[in-house]
Design a protein around this motif. Structure first.
Motif, PDB file in Angstrom:
ATOM      1  N   ARG A 251       1.529  -1.737  -7.814  1.00 50.67           N
ATOM      2  CA  ARG A 251       0.102  -1.869  -6.934  1.00 50.67           C
ATOM      3  C   ARG A 251      -0.147  -0.597  -6.236  1.00 50.67           C
ATOM      4  NH1 ARG A 251      -0.885  -6.291  -9.520  1.00 50.67           N
ATOM      5  NH2 ARG A 251       0.789  -7.894  -9.157  1.00 50.67           N
ATOM      6  N   PRO A 252      -1.492   0.044  -6.865  1.00 52.61           N
ATOM      7  CA  PRO A 252      -1.951   1.065  -5.927  1.00 52.61           C
ATOM      8  C   PRO A 252      -2.786   0.769  -4.870  1.00 52.61           C
ATOM      9  CG  PRO A 252      -3.433   0.722  -7.939  1.00 52.61           C
ATOM     10  CD  PRO A 252      -2.227  -0.526  -7.789  1.00 52.61           C
ATOM     11  N   TRP A 253      -2.409   0.917  -3.489  1.00 51.52           N
ATOM     12  CA  TRP A 253      -3.098   0.438  -2.595  1.00 51.52           C
ATOM     13  C   TRP A 253      -4.068   1.231  -1.776  1.00 51.52           C
ATOM     14  CZ3 TRP A 253      -3.292  -4.603  -0.620  1.00 51.52           C
ATOM     15  CH2 TRP A 253      -2.171  -5.524  -1.317  1.00 51.52           C
ATOM     16  N   GLY A 254      -5.026   0.883  -1.308  1.00 48.40           N
ATOM     17  CA  GLY A 254      -6.282   1.447  -0.852  1.00 48.40           C
ATOM     18  C   GLY A 254      -6.963   0.527   0.220  1.00 48.40           C
ATOM     19  N   THR A 268     -10.524   3.557  -1.650  1.00 46.34           N
ATOM     20  CA  THR A 268      -9.933   4.857  -1.332  1.00 46.34           C
ATOM     21  C   THR A 268      -8.503   4.747  -1.065  1.00 46.34           C
ATOM     22  OG1 THR A 268     -11.914   5.158   0.121  1.00 46.34           O
ATOM     23  CG2 THR A 268     -10.216   6.543   0.650  1.00 46.34           C
ATOM     24  N   PRO A 269      -7.863   5.667  -1.819  1.00 46.71           N
ATOM     25  CA  PRO A 269      -6.239   5.556  -1.895  1.00 46.71           C
ATOM     26  C   PRO A 269      -5.607   5.776  -0.602  1.00 46.71           C
ATOM     27  CG  PRO A 269      -6.959   6.999  -3.315  1.00 46.71           C
ATOM     28  CD  PRO A 269      -8.254   6.908  -2.652  1.00 46.71           C
ATOM     29  N   MET A 270      -4.539   5.039  -0.344  1.00 43.98           N
ATOM     30  CA  MET A 270      -3.529   5.312   1.068  1.00 43.98           C
ATOM     31  C   MET A 270      -2.459   6.283   0.662  1.00 43.98           C
ATOM     32  SD  MET A 270      -3.543   1.484   2.789  1.00 43.98           S
ATOM     33  CE  MET A 270      -3.317   2.262   4.229  1.00 43.98           C
ATOM     34  N   VAL A 275       9.069   8.981   5.771  1.00 42.73           N
ATOM     35  CA  VAL A 275       9.685   8.620   7.162  1.00 42.73           C
ATOM     36  C   VAL A 275       9.857   7.139   7.704  1.00 42.73           C
ATOM     37  CG1 VAL A 275      10.539   9.382   9.405  1.00 42.73           C
ATOM     38  CG2 VAL A 275       9.863  10.979   7.812  1.00 42.73           C
ATOM     39  N   GLU A 276       8.426   6.769   7.669  1.00 45.16           N
ATOM     40  CA  GLU A 276       8.463   5.556   8.582  1.00 45.16           C
ATOM     41  C   GLU A 276       8.240   4.456   7.461  1.00 45.16           C
ATOM     42  OE1 GLU A 276       8.409   4.796  11.604  1.00 45.16           O
ATOM     43  OE2 GLU A 276       8.881   6.741  12.116  1.00 45.16           O
ATOM     44  N   ASN A 277       8.204   4.670   6.134  1.00 49.89           N
ATOM     45  CA  ASN A 277       8.074   3.860   5.214  1.00 49.89           C
ATOM     46  C   ASN A 277       6.846   2.879   5.204  1.00 49.89           C
ATOM     47  OD1 ASN A 277       8.797   2.710   2.348  1.00 49.89           O
ATOM     48  ND2 ASN A 277       9.790   0.874   3.495  1.00 49.89           N
ATOM     49  N   VAL A 278       5.650   3.433   5.219  1.00 50.92           N
ATOM     50  CA  VAL A 278       4.441   2.825   5.407  1.00 50.92           C
ATOM     51  C   VAL A 278       3.443   3.579   4.705  1.00 50.92           C
ATOM     52  CG1 VAL A 278       4.946   1.879   7.733  1.00 50.92           C
ATOM     53  CG2 VAL A 278       3.774   4.072   7.590  1.00 50.92           C
ATOM     54  N   LEU A 279       2.046   2.739   4.150  1.00 56.17           N
ATOM     55  CA  LEU A 279       1.146   3.495   3.664  1.00 56.17           C
ATOM     56  C   LEU A 279       0.294   3.819   4.854  1.00 56.17           C
ATOM     57  CD1 LEU A 279       0.502   1.289   0.753  1.00 56.17           C
ATOM     58  CD2 LEU A 279       1.759   3.574   0.794  1.00 56.17           C
ATOM     59  N   THR A 280      -0.540   4.980   4.790  1.00 54.42           N
ATOM     60  CA  THR A 280      -1.389   5.361   5.888  1.00 54.42           C
ATOM     61  C   THR A 280      -2.596   6.185   5.311  1.00 54.42           C
ATOM     62  OG1 THR A 280      -1.663   6.572   7.876  1.00 54.42           O
ATOM     63  CG2 THR A 280      -0.202   7.475   6.179  1.00 54.42           C
ATOM     64  N   ILE A 281      -3.741   6.071   5.997  1.00 52.28           N
ATOM     65  CA  ILE A 281      -4.924   6.981   5.742  1.00 52.28           C
ATOM     66  C   ILE A 281      -5.546   7.452   6.994  1.00 52.28           C
ATOM     67  CG2 ILE A 281      -6.260   5.092   5.402  1.00 52.28           C
ATOM     68  CD1 ILE A 281      -7.758   6.470   3.067  1.00 52.28           C
ATOM     69  N   ILE A 327      -5.517   4.403   9.503  1.00 51.86           N
ATOM     70  CA  ILE A 327      -5.135   3.278   9.312  1.00 51.86           C
ATOM     71  C   ILE A 327      -3.710   3.024   8.505  1.00 51.86           C
ATOM     72  CG2 ILE A 327      -5.845   1.140   7.996  1.00 51.86           C
ATOM     73  CD1 ILE A 327      -8.645   2.294   7.919  1.00 51.86           C
ATOM     74  N   THR A 328      -2.855   2.007   9.105  1.00 58.90           N
ATOM     75  CA  THR A 328      -1.390   2.025   8.707  1.00 58.90           C
ATOM     76  C   THR A 328      -1.235   0.678   8.157  1.00 58.90           C
ATOM     77  OG1 THR A 328      -0.865   3.852  10.304  1.00 58.90           O
ATOM     78  CG2 THR A 328       0.812   2.125   9.457  1.00 58.90           C
TER      79      THR A 328
END
Length: 345
Positions: A251-254, A268-270, A275-281, A327-328
């Protein structure tokens, strides 16, 4: 004379080969002796106590006999009395003559199954002896005991997922899977967005007990598990009861929406924070709306309640003012995906 000796040796070899084959065939067809649970005894009452939570409970048994020397794996199983082990709780595994578990660990598993604290539970207990898939397992006779859990906050058992994507750090408490039923089945998301795609699954925040493998089968100290490009977010399921694993679809999240630079036409890709194991932009947004999406509209998330918890096909998330935002997107809480929206100026 020489020919006679050769003929004798050939006949002797054939005789020994036949005898060995016949013996092995006979042994394999015999009924093996089942293991015998010796402790706890049927009728015994076990009252778990928070003050002795670190103490070990010992389930002892006499080994099974399959008729030949082999490494037998023993699993002690509990189930609510009278359910015929339709949904057993595996206490633990051993190649010896006992299985141990701390009071705290057993208590967590019982609370995780929904049992009420301070109330005795009638539970059947048995020992499963297995040589692997080639031979049917055998079971001990069933004993019935009473187990009383104590009151405590539920903490899901976890499995650590070190890999190239997060610097091969088993001590990272964020890159973990959870067992929501405390039943040795762990599920969660791994965000592999770079590196070699190699990772492992570990029982603790160290390398003492780690698993690798291939083709869906886990092996202790086995080869690295591999995700090949293209990378993305994958749902990972690890079943320690059966030593199997499943890696879900990439799953390529954005983010997508009229508040984003690409509008509603493209994601728009995230980026991944190892370190935090989250997706962010972090990017400039304009007044409008956005959602989280993984490649197509079959996997989109919004916030129906505007409470910071994402919902499948949820409501658009509004951006009131133009500006730079971070955004996280966070999966660390089992069964819940949350997000954070921060305006930077």
């Amino acid at each position: 004379m020489k020919n006679i000796k050769i003929l004798y040796l050939v006949l002797l070899g054939l005789s020994m080969s036949w005898a060995c084959t016949e013996e092995e065939r006979t042994v394999m067809s015999d009924n093996p002796d089942s293991p015998v649970l010796t402790s706890p005894a049927s009728g015994q009452s076990i009252v778990l106590d928070s003050e002795t939570a670190s103490e070990q409970l010992v389930f002892s048994f006499d080994p099974a006999n399959f008729g030949f020397s082999a490494a037998v794996n023993y699993t002690v199983q509990l189930a609510e009395a009278g359910t015929s082990f339709a949904d057993p709780l595996d206490v633990g595994n051993s190649n010896g003559s006992d299985v141990t578990i701390t009071q705290a660990s057993l208590n967590q598993r019982l609370i995780g199954r929904g049992y009420e604290p301070e109330e005795g539970i009638q539970m059947d207990v048995r020992v499963r002896a297995s040589l692997g898939d080639a031979v049917d397992p055998v079971f001990s006779e069933v004993s019935t005991i009473s187990v009383t859990p104590f009151s405590e906050a539920l903490e899901f058992t976890r499995m650590y997922v070190p890999g190239d994507y997060q610097g091969w750090a088993p001590e990272n408490e964020n890159t973990v899977l959870f067992s929501v039923n405390n039943d040795n089945v762990f599920e969660g998301y791994v965000h592999i967005l770079g590196g070699s795609g190699a990772f492992k699954v570990n029982e603790g925040p160290n390398w003492d007990v780690n698993y690798g493998g291939e083709n869906g089968t886990l092996e202790r100290n086995g080869p690295d598990l591999i995700v090949t490009e293209p990378f993305g977010t994958f749902r990972l399921k690890v079943d320690l009861n059966n030593l199997t694993y499943e890696i879900g679809t990439r799953r390529p999240w954005g983010i997508i929406g009229d508040a984003t630079p690409l509008g509603w036409d493209a994601d728009t890709p995230m980026e991944f924070d190892p370190v935090e194991n989250v997706l962010t932009i972090t990017l400039d947004l304009v007044a409008g709306n956005f959602k989280f999406r993984a490649g197509d509209w079959a996997f989109n998330y919004g916030d129906t309640g505007m409470d910071g918890v994402l919902n499948p096909d949820g409501s658009d998330i509004p951006i009131a003012d133009d500006g730079n935002y971070t955004i996280t997107m966070d999966w660390k809480v089992p069964g819940e995906i949350t997000y954070e929206l921060i305006k930077n100026d």
